[in-house]
Write a protein that holds these residues in place. Structure first.
Motif, PDB file in Angstrom:
ATOM      1  N   ASN A 113       0.834  -1.187   0.000  1.00 34.77           N
ATOM      2  CA  ASN A 113       0.000   0.000   0.000  1.00 34.77           C
ATOM      3  C   ASN A 113       0.875   1.246   0.000  1.00 34.77           C
ATOM      4  N   SER A 114       0.217   2.393  -0.009  1.00 32.59           N
ATOM      5  CA  SER A 114       0.921   3.671   0.091  1.00 32.59           C
ATOM      6  C   SER A 114       0.431   4.407   1.338  1.00 32.59           C
ATOM      7  N   ALA A 115       1.254   5.304   1.855  1.00 30.41           N
ATOM      8  CA  ALA A 115       0.886   6.073   3.035  1.00 30.41           C
ATOM      9  C   ALA A 115      -0.363   6.910   2.776  1.00 30.41           C
ATOM     10  N   VAL A 116      -0.392   7.616   1.659  1.00 31.10           N
ATOM     11  CA  VAL A 116      -1.537   8.466   1.337  1.00 31.10           C
ATOM     12  C   VAL A 116      -2.799   7.616   1.158  1.00 31.10           C
ATOM     13  N   SER A 147       8.809   8.668   9.472  1.00 28.13           N
ATOM     14  CA  SER A 147       7.410   8.782   9.073  1.00 28.13           C
ATOM     15  C   SER A 147       7.261   9.708   7.872  1.00 28.13           C
ATOM     16  N   TRP A 148       6.554   9.211   6.838  1.00 23.33           N
ATOM     17  CA  TRP A 148       6.223  10.061   5.699  1.00 23.33           C
ATOM     18  C   TRP A 148       5.385  11.233   6.186  1.00 23.33           C
ATOM     19  N   ALA A 161       9.459  12.761  -2.144  1.00 18.92           N
ATOM     20  CA  ALA A 161       8.532  12.821  -1.015  1.00 18.92           C
ATOM     21  C   ALA A 161       9.350  13.061   0.247  1.00 18.92           C
ATOM     22  N   LEU A 162       8.696  13.632   1.255  1.00 24.38           N
ATOM     23  CA  LEU A 162       9.371  13.997   2.499  1.00 24.38           C
ATOM     24  C   LEU A 162       9.020  13.045   3.635  1.00 24.38           C
ATOM     25  N   PHE A 187       3.924   5.979   8.569  1.00 26.09           N
ATOM     26  CA  PHE A 187       3.386   7.345   8.606  1.00 26.09           C
ATOM     27  C   PHE A 187       2.548   7.518   9.855  1.00 26.09           C
ATOM     28  N   ARG A 188       2.475   8.758  10.277  1.00 27.60           N
ATOM     29  CA  ARG A 188       1.627   9.152  11.413  1.00 27.60           C
ATOM     30  C   ARG A 188       0.466   9.958  10.851  1.00 27.60           C
TER      31      ARG A 188
END
Length: 193
Positions: A113-116, A147-148, A161-162, A187-188
């Motif tokens: 999956n992706s964070a977004v 964390s993204w 991406a940061l 990610f948070r």
């Protein structure tokens, strides 16, 4: 849908799950009063009970290891701000690339999956750089993980991406290719109620 979630299809909690979650959130709230000085749990609980659809998102944050807690109150909107306060990036949200575009760009060894994408499915937002730095004022987070965070469109357009972490008692914001993923990067999220 979040990976490993037993209820991600229906987006509502049973009365027992609601009660268990509220008890968990209250215990965390009471234990970490320095994160929300001047706020009263009774008011937070009343707001949660008036917005029970938000409890599902908080449950997903908890279920994936985020340990959500109240970190602020927006006087303009009257909303409480919850944020993942786990010491390290939530375990159930690691090994993800940044967004769907990055996920689709990988030809092999794709992450699940992706964070977004996960954040959207959970009904939460990734932290901005400012929110990430504010969270770090409340404790020492991401000492071993990263964390993204929300990435400006100008950086994302160029493929980057940061992400942030804390090392050497300093909060760092770095960049990486959006398609990258690591076992120690997740990610948070934040949620307004």
């Amino acid at each position: 849908m979040t990976k490993n979630s037993e209820i991600s299809n229906k987006k509502e909690l049973s009365p027992e799950q609601r009660e268990e979650l509220l008890n968990t959130l209250k215990a965390r709230f009471d234990k970490n009063i320095d994160r929300h000085t001047g706020l009263e749990w009774a008011n937070v609980q009343a707001k949660l009970e008036a917005n029970i659809e938000k409890l599902w998102s908080l449950h997903e944050m908890e279920y994936t290891g985020g340990e959500p807690d109240v970190v602020g109150f927006d006087n303009k909107t009257g909303e409480y701000i919850f944020c993942d306060c786990s010491a390290e990036s939530p375990k159930g949200r690691r090994s993800v690339c940044y967004d769907h575009e990055a996920l689709e760009s990988r030809k092999q060894h794709k992450p699940e999956n992706s964070a977004v994408g996960m954040a959207a499915a959970m009904g939460i937002e990734l932290l901005t750089e400012e929110q990430y730095r504010e969270l770090q004022k409340l404790g020492n987070f991401d000492l071993k993980t990263s964390s993204w965070i929300i990435t400006p469109a100008s950086i994302r357009k160029l493929g980057g991406a940061l992400f942030g972490d804390r090392r050497y008692d300093t909060v760092f914001i770095y960049h990486n290719g959006a398609e990258s993923y690591y076992a120690a990067r997740g990610f948070r999220g934040s949620l307004r109620v």
